[in-house]
Design an enzyme around this catalytic site. Structure first.
Site, PDB file in Angstrom:
ATOM      1  N   ALA A 236      48.438  44.611  51.663  1.00  0.00           N
ATOM      2  CA  ALA A 236      48.857  43.518  52.538  1.00  0.00           C
ATOM      3  C   ALA A 236      48.186  42.258  52.008  1.00  0.00           C
ATOM      4  O   ALA A 236      46.954  42.154  52.023  1.00  0.00           O
ATOM      5  CB  ALA A 236      48.452  43.785  53.982  1.00  0.00           C
TER       6      ALA A 236
ATOM      7  N   GLU B  55      70.059  70.383  52.132  1.00  0.00           N
ATOM      8  CA  GLU B  55      71.031  71.470  52.266  1.00  0.00           C
ATOM      9  C   GLU B  55      71.287  71.795  53.734  1.00  0.00           C
ATOM     10  O   GLU B  55      72.441  71.957  54.156  1.00  0.00           O
ATOM     11  CB  GLU B  55      70.529  72.725  51.536  1.00  0.00           C
TER      12      GLU B  55
END
Length: 362
Positions: free
Chosen positions: A165, A55
């Protein structure tokens, strides 16, 4: 409640904008301001914890519109404007201060009855200031976008990201235990960017005893980030006094349990709203098996080991029909992104597509 075609198009645009944000402690939120004619005046979205809310980002673009134009304008937003002062100010008050006369939002903020986190109640504040407020436009789509965030709020736990990973054949270490570095420097830099945004990072005792990680967040040039995540170790084995994870800043805690659900709730009570789980394989698997993972980031390196430590252990799945399904998530920097020689994949539970409903029924 009836909404015009222009208002629906504005909400659709707000949902598109919301997807540009980054998943984490805050939900993905988009906002569009339209004139009485339906013309789009501004579009904003939330870029992540500590940045202006959607907003506020939209309001900043309105420029020199006069009070009359603003009073006739409508803010269309994917979540009820917040009502509290956190790292940023309350959006409900910002809308009032701007002079916007109408607000349409998709779905209620789930914190309405939470005394500890009074973000809810923005609609009531707006109405008290004579702003015309309507809700429910494309609510299912807005809920689906943030379904796991709503679940985390309902369960009083952090939003949880799992980081892996691994090699092409799903290994996180070679047979001799070596693992530094499977992923390349670009993936490591991306991971430190994530570490700078989270509230806490968690590993198991095995990872600490074998790898002695620091679990710090670093800036692009290698210096320590000004704000460090809480470093969390899960498990009952003693952590050596000289272990790097302990550090010297007091930002360390050991949770002497193997119950990941209880651990997540404890971290929530400590103020953690976004938790990064970095392993090892048993810890990652425990969070997955307990349905405590909301978001997965995989750095896939073009390496094949054949033997070695797999990224996950037994999840209790014995047949393909019971497999856990995940979907590629295109929010933020994308579902699949090349980072140097690696491929970064971003995923969310596939069940999101089948659970688009209000958080009270989740």
């Amino acid at each position: 409640m009836m909404f015009s075609a222009q208002e629906q198009r504005a909400m659709e645009a707000a949902l598109v904008a919301a997807r540009r944000g980054i998943r984490g402690a805050n939900p993905l939120v988009g906002a569009v301001v339209i004139a009485e004619s339906g013309e789009v005046l501004a579009t904003g979205y939330h870029r992540g914890a500590g940045t202006p809310h959607a907003e506020a980002a939209a309001l900043a673009q309105l420029g020199t519109l006069g009070p009359g134009e603003l009073a006739q304008a409508t803010m269309v937003v994917t979540l009820e404007p917040c009502n509290h002062q956190g790292r940023t100010g309350p959006c409900a008050q910002a809308i009032i201060n701007a002079g916007i006369g109408n607000v349409i939002y998709a779905i209620d903020d789930p914190h309405a009855d939470d005394v500890a986190e009074p973000a809810g109640g923005g609609a009531a504040t707006l109405r008290a200031a004579n702003v015309a407020v309507r809700s429910g436009l494309l609510a299912d789509q807005a809920y689906e976008l943030n379904a796991r965030w709503f679940a985390a709020v309902a369960e009083r736990r952090p939003f949880i990201t799992l980081h892996i990973a691994q090699t092409l054949d799903g290994k996180i270490a070679a047979e001799d235990g070596t693992s530094q570095w499977i992923s390349g420097p670009e993936s490591l830099a991306h991971n430190h960017g994530l570490r700078r945004r989270i509230d806490a990072i968690l590993v198991g005792t095995e990872t600490v005893l074998v790898d002695n990680p620091r679990l710090t967040a670093r800036n692009p040039h290698g210096s320590l980030a000004a704000v460090q995540p809480l470093r969390v170790v899960l498990g009952e084995r003693a952590i050596p006094e000289r272990a790097a994870v302990r550090g010297s800043d007091g930002r360390f805690v050991q949770l002497a349990t193997h119950d990941v659900v209880a651990a997540a709730r404890t971290l929530h009570d400590l103020g953690v709203r976004h938790l990064l789980v970095e392993g090892g394989a048993r810890v990652a698997s425990a969070f997955l098996a307990a349905d405590q993972v909301d978001h997965i980031i995989v750095y896939l390196a073009p390496i094949i080991l054949g033997t070695g430590l797999p990224s996950l252990t037994d999840l209790g799945i014995t047949t393909l029909r019971n497999a856990a399904h995940w979907s590629f998530d295109s929010t933020g920097d994308g579902a699949a992104t090349v980072l140097g020689s690696d491929l970064k994949l971003q995923l969310i539970p596939a069940a999101l597509a089948a659970t688009a409903h209000q958080p009270t029924a989740y």
